[in-house]
Structure formats: C-alpha cells, structure tokens
Design an enzyme around this catalytic site. Structure first.
Site, PDB file in Angstrom:
ATOM      1  N   ASN A 199     -90.805   4.775  98.793  1.00 31.68           N
ATOM      2  CA  ASN A 199     -91.322   4.950  97.444  1.00 31.68           C
ATOM      3  C   ASN A 199     -91.189   3.716  96.562  1.00 31.68           C
ATOM      4  OD1 ASN A 199     -88.593   6.092  97.972  1.00 31.68           O
ATOM      5  ND2 ASN A 199     -88.461   6.103  95.745  1.00 31.68           N
ATOM      6  N   GLN A 229     -94.531  10.176  99.865  1.00 28.51           N
ATOM      7  CA  GLN A 229     -95.341   9.035  99.418  1.00 28.51           C
ATOM      8  C   GLN A 229     -96.472   8.720 100.379  1.00 28.51           C
ATOM      9  OE1 GLN A 229     -95.285   7.446  96.603  1.00 28.51           O
ATOM     10  NE2 GLN A 229     -93.333   8.079  95.732  1.00 28.51           N
ATOM     11  N   THR A 268     -90.492  34.667  94.891  1.00 30.40           N
ATOM     12  CA  THR A 268     -91.905  34.975  94.656  1.00 30.40           C
ATOM     13  C   THR A 268     -92.714  33.690  94.647  1.00 30.40           C
ATOM     14  OG1 THR A 268     -91.303  36.911  93.360  1.00 30.40           O
ATOM     15  CG2 THR A 268     -93.517  36.018  93.011  1.00 30.40           C
ATOM     16  N   CYS A 276     -85.779   7.965  89.746  1.00 29.09           N
ATOM     17  CA  CYS A 276     -84.508   8.686  89.819  1.00 29.09           C
ATOM     18  C   CYS A 276     -83.345   7.729  89.668  1.00 29.09           C
ATOM     19  CB  CYS A 276     -84.381   9.395  91.154  1.00 29.09           C
ATOM     20  SG  CYS A 276     -85.959   9.785  91.876  1.00 29.09           S
TER      21      CYS A 276
HETATM   22  C1  LIG Z   1     -90.944  11.857  94.757  1.00 33.62           C
HETATM   23  C2  LIG Z   1     -90.247  11.818  96.062  1.00 33.62           C
HETATM   24  C3  LIG Z   1     -89.373  12.844  96.463  1.00 33.62           C
HETATM   25  C4  LIG Z   1     -89.038  14.004  95.564  1.00 33.62           C
HETATM   26  O1  LIG Z   1     -90.133  14.850  95.407  1.00 33.62           O
HETATM   27  P1  LIG Z   1     -90.087  16.000  94.279  1.00 33.62           P
HETATM   28  O2  LIG Z   1     -91.291  16.814  94.595  1.00 33.62           O
HETATM   29  O3  LIG Z   1     -90.170  15.282  92.978  1.00 33.62           O
HETATM   30  O4  LIG Z   1     -88.819  16.752  94.448  1.00 33.62           O
HETATM   31  C5  LIG Z   1     -88.788  12.747  97.702  1.00 33.62           C
HETATM   32  N1  LIG Z   1     -89.026  11.713  98.512  1.00 33.62           N
HETATM   33  C6  LIG Z   1     -89.855  10.709  98.159  1.00 33.62           C
HETATM   34  C7  LIG Z   1     -90.086   9.597  99.111  1.00 33.62           C
HETATM   35  C8  LIG Z   1     -90.486  10.722  96.926  1.00 33.62           C
HETATM   36  O5  LIG Z   1     -91.287   9.717  96.575  1.00 33.62           O
END
Ligand SMILES: *Cc1c(COP(=O)(O)O)cnc(C)c1O
Length: 391
Positions: free
Chosen positions: A155, A183, A243, A328
């Site tokens: 990412n 990604q 659900t 993050c």
């Molecule tokens: C964005 C991302 C995640 C997390 O995905 P969410 O749907 O936001 O929980 C995990 N792994 C990679 C490589 C990401 O880019």
C-alpha cells in the site's frame, strides 16, 4: 481556498456515483431493506438475491466460485479472520507462521498477537524494492510451518509480490497461504484459479465502494479450515456471524463489477497520469522513485526528496491530499516502517511522500500538483540553504 487535489487513493477512494446509487436502493421503506436471512417473505428473498449477485460479482473479479466469498467489515477483519482463524485451526499441526515486515498493520498486528499465544513468527525482510523474494520464503519454511501471509500489492510502494511462485511452492508443501489483496483489486488482474492461494482479503473502499465492507476468499475443495472469530447465528457458512449489510454488500459487488469491466482502461490511464506527473517533476533534482520499476501498479507513486523533511513538505503542499507513510501509520508521525524496511536511510525516508492516483484524477490535477511540488521543494531547499549560509 482552492479545491483540494485528492492524490491519496491508496488510503481510500470516493464512492463511484453509480455505486452510491446502488447503495441507496437497499435502505429506505420503498427499497429492498429486508433481512437477507429472512426466509418467509419477498423482502428477505430480494435482499438475499442482491447479496448473492454481489457475491458473484466479487468472485468474478478474482476468478473464484461465489461460494468461496465470505462477507466481512473490511480487509482488516478479513486479515484477522484469515490469519487468526487459520492459525488456530491448524495449531495441532504446527505453530510456526511466516510474514514480512512490510505488511499492512492489519496483518502485522495479528502476527504479533499470535506470538503472545504461543506461535512462533518468522519476519521476512523485503529486498530494496519492497518485494519479498520467493527464495526467502522457501528458506524460512520448516516442518512445523502452517501459514504464510504476504500482500499482493504494497500500500505504500505499489510493488507487487510474486504471489504465483510463492503460492505454487506453498501448495506443494501443504502450507496455508493468505494474501492481503486490498490494494490489488481493480489495479491488476487477479485469478485465484491461476494463483494458488488459500485465503485472500478484499476491501470495497479501495475500489470505489463504501467503507466498512469487505470479503475474505476461503478456498474450497479441499476446504481450507478457518476458525470463526465472530460467533452468533452462523451466517456465512458459520465463518462470520452477523446480519449481512445488504446495501454495503450490493455496493461492493457493483464496485467490483465496474473495476472488472474497466480494469485495462484504468490501468492504461493511470500509467499515463503517473508518467505525466513524473515528467512534471523532471526539472527537480534529487528525487527518488521508491519501489520496483516494473513489478508495480501504476496508481501508487512513492517519492523521496533529498534534503527535505516530509512533514514540512506536507505543510507546504496544503491543498494537495497526499500522505507520508500509510494513513494508519501517519497518525503516529513516525517515519514509515515500510520505507525503513526497504533499507532507506532515515533522511530519505523522512523526506518521502506517497502520491496515489485514481479513477477521478485528471491530467490538469496532475499538472497542477507537479507544479506545486516543484515550487514547494525548491522553496524549502532555498530556505534550508539560506539558513546554512547565515550560520
Ligand atoms: C486499506 C488496507 C487494509 C485495510 O482495509 P480496511 O477495509 O480499511 O479494513 C488492509 N490491507 C491493505 C494492504 C490495505 O491497503
């Protein structure tokens, strides 16, 4: 205030307006708002039909059977279910698990947690481009290895791992292979019938779908055994109770169908925008393109600027939505562990930014962004040189 130019598609994408329309069809009294698990009336059946159509659409993008798709709240949950669930289910066979140091936090934190639960982790180092060499995986394998987790596309760098080769090797040894493909979807062709993977994490909001919904591919025949992490009701083959969020799921299906249909065109367009952006920076000296020259997706560009502090550059670039490190990790203001993981010196890692382009990025935005970067980097360097000259 000028309009923000959004170059942070790797953090999240806007919902495609066509997908937003789908989203709204499953909420209100005049829509299909029923519980997909309700078996006794039409609103339930219609909701179930929408969920099953979306399941087929997601399956089509990765080349699996619809029955192998399990809905989750996003790739983070999918990674948790895959890694913890597979490790727990296979713990009688062994307790050694393998991943790399440049995975998403959703993967790293699961492995760290498993370490506290009596599992032994081998943390692989990537090469200087950010790829994990298949040989390093082979060298780390042991008799008691039960699980390997690697990302398809990083990412922060946009580099691709050789999932096919690693998968073929692991399949031969009977080791479970989980791939975080959050990604990769919509950016490269994915086909789990060709890529021997057992588990694959997917997310909607990186592919012009809504946040808060994702899926986990869980291979059948022979079944990959995964221990549920969420109990109550036994939805999704008992793997993930709760659900189903019909509106989110229908929207994710629509988003994945659009990504499938537009894959080649979008790839080509993003390649053009990437080249155009780099052209715009050509006059600027001391710029490094991190990652791999060819084994990469076109939309993610991680650049290091010599003699620049990334945070100052982000401030100077107000009006450009870009990122230093991943969304993050940047809350912590630490230099990116991914850039450190590929062996970049602290000074270059500090002065690095990720630019990520997507479906709604225009050539004008790219030109404008490149111009602002050239101006800001030049100005910051002049300032620094001026300060040095006066001391
Ligand atoms: C964005 C991302 C995640 C997390 O995905 P969410 O749907 O936001 O929980 C995990 N792994 C990679 C490589 C990401 O880019």
């Amino acid at each position: 205030m000028t309009k923000t130019i959004y170059l942070d598609y790797a953090a999240t994408t806007p919902v495609d307006p066509r997908v937003a329309e789908t989203l709204t069809k499953y909420l209100t009294p005049d829509g299909i708002f029923g519980n997909p698990a309700s078996r006794s009336h039409a609103l339930g059946w219609q909701a179930e039909a929408a969920v099953e159509q979306a399941r087929k659409q997601v399956a089509a993008l990765i080349g699996c059977d619809a029955r192998e798709v399990v809905w989750t709240s996003g790739a983070t949950e999918s990674d948790n279910l895959a890694i913890k669930g597979a490790a727990q289910a296979a713990s009688q066979r062994g307790r050694h698990i393998i991943t790399s140091r440049v995975e998403h936090k959703a993967v790293l934190d699961c492995f760290e947690w498993l370490e506290t639960q009596g599992f032994e982790v081998t943390w692989l180092d990537p090469d200087h481009t950010g790829r994990v060499a298949p040989d390093t995986v082979a060298d780390a394998l042991r008799e008691d290895t039960i699980l390997v987790s690697l990302m398809a596309v990083n990412n922060e760098l946009g580099v691709c791992n050789d999932i096919e080769r690693v998968g073929a090797m692991l399949r031969e040894k009977g080791v479970i292979f989980h791939v975080d493909a959050a990604q990769a979807t919509g950016k490269m062709a994915l086909d789990v019938s060709r890529m021997p993977v057992d588990l694959m994490a997917l997310s909607a909001h990186k592919v012009y779908g809504p946040k808060g919904v994702g899926a986990l591919y869980v291979r059948r025949s022979p079944d990959v055994v995964v221990a549920a992490q969420m109990h109550g009701g036994g939805h999704e083959r008992g793997l993930r109770s709760g659900t189903l969020a019909t509106h989110q799921i229908a929207a994710m299906g629509h988003a994945f169908a659009l990504a499938d249909a537009q894959l080649e065109d979008e790839r080509a367009e993003l390649e053009r925008l990437r080249a155009r952006f780099l052209d715009g920076l050509a006059e600027l000296p001391g710029v490094h393109v991190h990652g791999h020259e060819t084994q990469r997706v076109p939309g993610i560009l991680n650049l290091g600027f010599e003699d620049i502090d990334g945070e100052s550059l982000i401030l100077a670039l107000r009006g450009l939505a870009v990122s230093s490190g991943s969304a993050c990790a940047s809350a912590t203001m630490e230099p990116s562990y991914v850039l450190r993981g590929i062996g970049l010196p602290e000074s270059i890692a500090q002065g690095s930014l990720r630019f990520s382009f997507g479906r709604f990025t225009t050539a004008e935005e790219v030109d404008e962004a490149a111009g602002r970067v050239v101006e800001a980097v030049g100005r910051l360097r002049d300032h620094a040189a001026g300060r040095r000259a006066t001391v």
